[in-house]
Motif scaffolding. Structure first.
Motif, PDB file in Angstrom:
ATOM      1  N   ALA A   1      65.968  71.062   9.257  1.00 59.91           N
ATOM      2  CA  ALA A   1      66.427  71.138  11.117  1.00 59.91           C
ATOM      3  C   ALA A   1      66.426  72.833  11.150  1.00 59.91           C
ATOM      4  O   ALA A   1      66.920  73.773  10.560  1.00 59.91           O
TER       5      ALA A   1
ATOM      6  N   ARG B   1      58.437  73.702  18.686  1.00 60.91           N
ATOM      7  CA  ARG B   1      58.011  72.306  17.363  1.00 60.91           C
ATOM      8  C   ARG B   1      56.388  72.624  16.927  1.00 60.91           C
ATOM      9  O   ARG B   1      56.844  71.782  15.621  1.00 60.91           O
TER      10      ARG B   1
ATOM     11  N   CYS C   1      57.240  73.708  13.125  1.00 63.49           N
ATOM     12  CA  CYS C   1      57.593  72.494  12.062  1.00 63.49           C
ATOM     13  C   CYS C   1      56.570  71.389  12.451  1.00 63.49           C
ATOM     14  O   CYS C   1      56.737  70.880  11.517  1.00 63.49           O
ATOM     15  N   ASP C   2      56.075  70.996  13.078  1.00 63.82           N
ATOM     16  CA  ASP C   2      55.046  70.210  13.341  1.00 63.82           C
ATOM     17  C   ASP C   2      54.023  70.342  11.752  1.00 63.82           C
ATOM     18  O   ASP C   2      53.534  69.348  11.151  1.00 63.82           O
TER      19      ASP C   2
ATOM     20  N   ALA D   1      63.644  69.650  12.346  1.00 67.40           N
ATOM     21  CA  ALA D   1      62.752  69.627  14.603  1.00 67.40           C
ATOM     22  C   ALA D   1      64.179  70.159  15.052  1.00 67.40           C
ATOM     23  O   ALA D   1      65.110  70.657  13.879  1.00 67.40           O
TER      24      ALA D   1
ATOM     25  N   GLU E   1      67.299  71.059  15.915  1.00 70.26           N
ATOM     26  CA  GLU E   1      68.895  70.017  16.913  1.00 70.26           C
ATOM     27  C   GLU E   1      69.891  70.704  16.872  1.00 70.26           C
ATOM     28  O   GLU E   1      70.286  69.985  17.304  1.00 70.26           O
TER      29      GLU E   1
ATOM     30  N   LEU F   1      60.769  69.427  23.215  1.00 69.47           N
ATOM     31  CA  LEU F   1      61.134  69.646  21.104  1.00 69.47           C
ATOM     32  C   LEU F   1      60.701  68.089  20.905  1.00 69.47           C
ATOM     33  O   LEU F   1      60.648  66.860  21.722  1.00 69.47           O
ATOM     34  N   ALA F   2      60.336  68.410  19.524  1.00 68.49           N
ATOM     35  CA  ALA F   2      60.421  66.776  19.503  1.00 68.49           C
ATOM     36  C   ALA F   2      61.813  66.120  18.513  1.00 68.49           C
ATOM     37  O   ALA F   2      62.704  65.965  19.402  1.00 68.49           O
TER      38      ALA F   2
ATOM     39  N   SER G   1      64.581  63.886  17.821  1.00 69.21           N
ATOM     40  CA  SER G   1      66.262  64.594  16.481  1.00 69.21           C
ATOM     41  C   SER G   1      65.719  63.699  15.640  1.00 69.21           C
ATOM     42  O   SER G   1      65.384  62.186  15.909  1.00 69.21           O
ATOM     43  N   ARG G   2      65.749  64.167  14.865  1.00 71.89           N
ATOM     44  CA  ARG G   2      65.681  63.378  13.260  1.00 71.89           C
ATOM     45  C   ARG G   2      66.829  63.228  12.768  1.00 71.89           C
ATOM     46  O   ARG G   2      67.498  62.696  11.788  1.00 71.89           O
TER      47      ARG G   2
END
Lengths: 326, 326
Positions: free
Chosen positions: A91, A115, A118-119, A126, A128, A24-25, A27-28
């Motif tokens: 998220a 991923r 979302c990207d 992302a 979460e 996964l990307a 976390s933001r």
């Protein structure tokens, strides 16, 4: 556990989770995966939240969809619900229930698709958080969360007589792709080899398996002054009727504005285009095209070329799903 | 649709939804059910979010659980994850996937249980959104959302050597209830008639079917200064070990402090008690009882009466679920 392609039943929950998190990307979130819950920023003190589920059988078939397709689609359809409120997705929380004979590589493919979806569709969003559990039926339930950047949420209830009706995104391509899949499947009775399709047909199948809703256009529409908005998931006719009833107005659509195949656009969903209304004085937001106008409430919530729409109205999972014929 | 007990396949999605919405608590959200997404207040600009899934088979059996039990449990286990961050739950989103032969009355029972669980365990929280879909396997995926009232989230990572270890809530009752259910089921091979149980056994079965996690204690612990916290879902031993590893410490528990049946408390989960650590100078928050102390990291994350714990460590869905023997 040293098998070349282990199944989830060979691994502990923690081991499966580790494989997913690695794909996964980053976390933001204020606090990402790994605790009892995630902690997400909600600037402005509001958050937009929605959940949607993909179930093997009614919602997808493994004969047609790769794991990455599924992850992508699970992201796309949920991101579209957030966009349809005029919000910016931040998220996803993913509840994945799967048979214990599911290959771990398949789970990794779902993670890759989440991923990528979302990207490409909603940069900044992302996965979460989530949950893994065992089930006889492969099921992906995704909760999407988003924020309103200073605008009010755009509901289905705000359309007013005199507004223009506009859409952003594709109408009918996903339905045409599904028709191709069903057609091929019925002929051969086995998985469709996408490589055997013409380029045009492959693009339509791609629109079904990996829809590309115009996520960023949702927040653009909100700041432009959209009075009502929703995503078209069950066909333009069914969803336009819902918006009209919620707003207590009539939506008056023109087939020549809808596009070259208005019948398919009206009946077929799953492209997750955004359907919105804007004050006539403001006009449609950038990226939206006008397909009609809003009239006062009447006997029918939806008029197409001035007449009540009486075609097939879209997909309803309880009415339309049949486990035998699909 | 005029049948005395219709199934969901007899109704449209909208009709099933209407029946559910009529039984839920009034929305407390800025925008509740009925649009593409809910809009929730997030005072302080942060929101806490978690998802957990109950699947027919691994997670519950219809021979044992009523629909209302299921709704209650789905609420309780998710509310506990929010409480375990030190947050106050505000909203649930419910993704319900069910066979089309599911009686509508069963769906209504789930709605009743969700409402009762929220009302009794977390007043102020309500179902604010969801999704209905068809599946061969009855599945309830619940996303819980909550807010932090001015405190920092309490993670699993903050325990420090010298802290006290404390719990709030039951330990082992749900596991004892499950043992009773399995035992009766094996003897008779058919549903357990709860009315045939002694009062004490019925209370234990109730703890399994309708757990009562101490939801409000989570925010109390946070404001009291808890350094780490989690809910005990997989047994005290397994979860204490997780907290110890996340914090890079040793948790040193005393069986005489754990309670009269420490073996069951250590091995059995599903009560969703809150396990927390507090600075020794502060002591446990009201409602918490001390069961040990935090030591420096060593060879084993968990010591029980000074010795490494080597008993059965709790429930792992991939390792422990067996669809044949249950």
């Amino acid at each position: 556990m040293s098998a070349p392609d282990p199944v989830v039943g060979d691994l502990t929950e923690g081991e499966v989770l580790t494989r997913i998190l690695g794909r996964l990307a980053p976390s933001r979130a204020l606090l990402g995966p790994g605790d009892d819950a995630a902690v997400l920023a909600a600037p402005g003190g509001r958050i937009v939240a929605s959940v949607d589920t993909l179930v093997h059988g009614p919602d997808f078939r493994l004969a047609w969809s790769s794991a990455k397709d599924l992850g992508w689609k699970a992201a796309a359809v949920n991101l579209a619900d957030i966009a349809a409120m005029g919000a910016r997705p931040t998220a996803l929380l993913v509840a994945l229930a799967m048979p214990d004979h599911t290959p771990v590589s398949f789970v990794e493919g779902i993670a890759d698709g989440l991923r990528a979806g979302c990207d490409e569709l909603a940069p900044g969003a992302a996965v979460e958080g989530g949950d893994l559990t065992v089930s006889d039926t492969l099921t992906i339930a995704v909760t999407a969360l988003g924020v309103l950047d200073g605008t009010a949420p755009v509901t289905r209830r705000g359309a007013r007589a005199g507004d223009v009706v506009a859409v952003c995104g594709e109408l009918g391509k996903a339905a045409r792709g599904l028709a191709i899949l069903f057609d091929r499947f019925r002929v051969d009775g086995r998985p469709v080899a996408v490589a055997s399709l013409t380029e045009a047909d492959a693009a339509l199948v791609g629109a079904q398996l990996r829809p590309r809703p115009p996520i960023a256009a949702g927040a653009v529409a909100a700041s432009h002054g959209a009075t009502a908005m929703m995503d078209v998931s069950d066909g333009l006719a069914l969803d336009a009727g819902r918006l009209a009833r919620a707003s207590d107005v009539t939506l008056e659509l023109q087939t020549d504005a809808i596009g070259p195949e208005p019948g398919i656009a009206l009946a077929g969903g799953e492209d997750h285009a955004l359907l919105a209304t804007f004050p006539a004085a403001v006009g449609p937001a950038p990226g939206f095209r006008v397909i009609g106008r809003v009239g006062a409430a009447g006997d029918h919530p939806l008029l197409v070329d001035g007449k009540p729409y009486d075609g097939y109205g879209g997909w309803d999972p309880y009415r339309d799903w049949d486990a035998v014929s699909g």
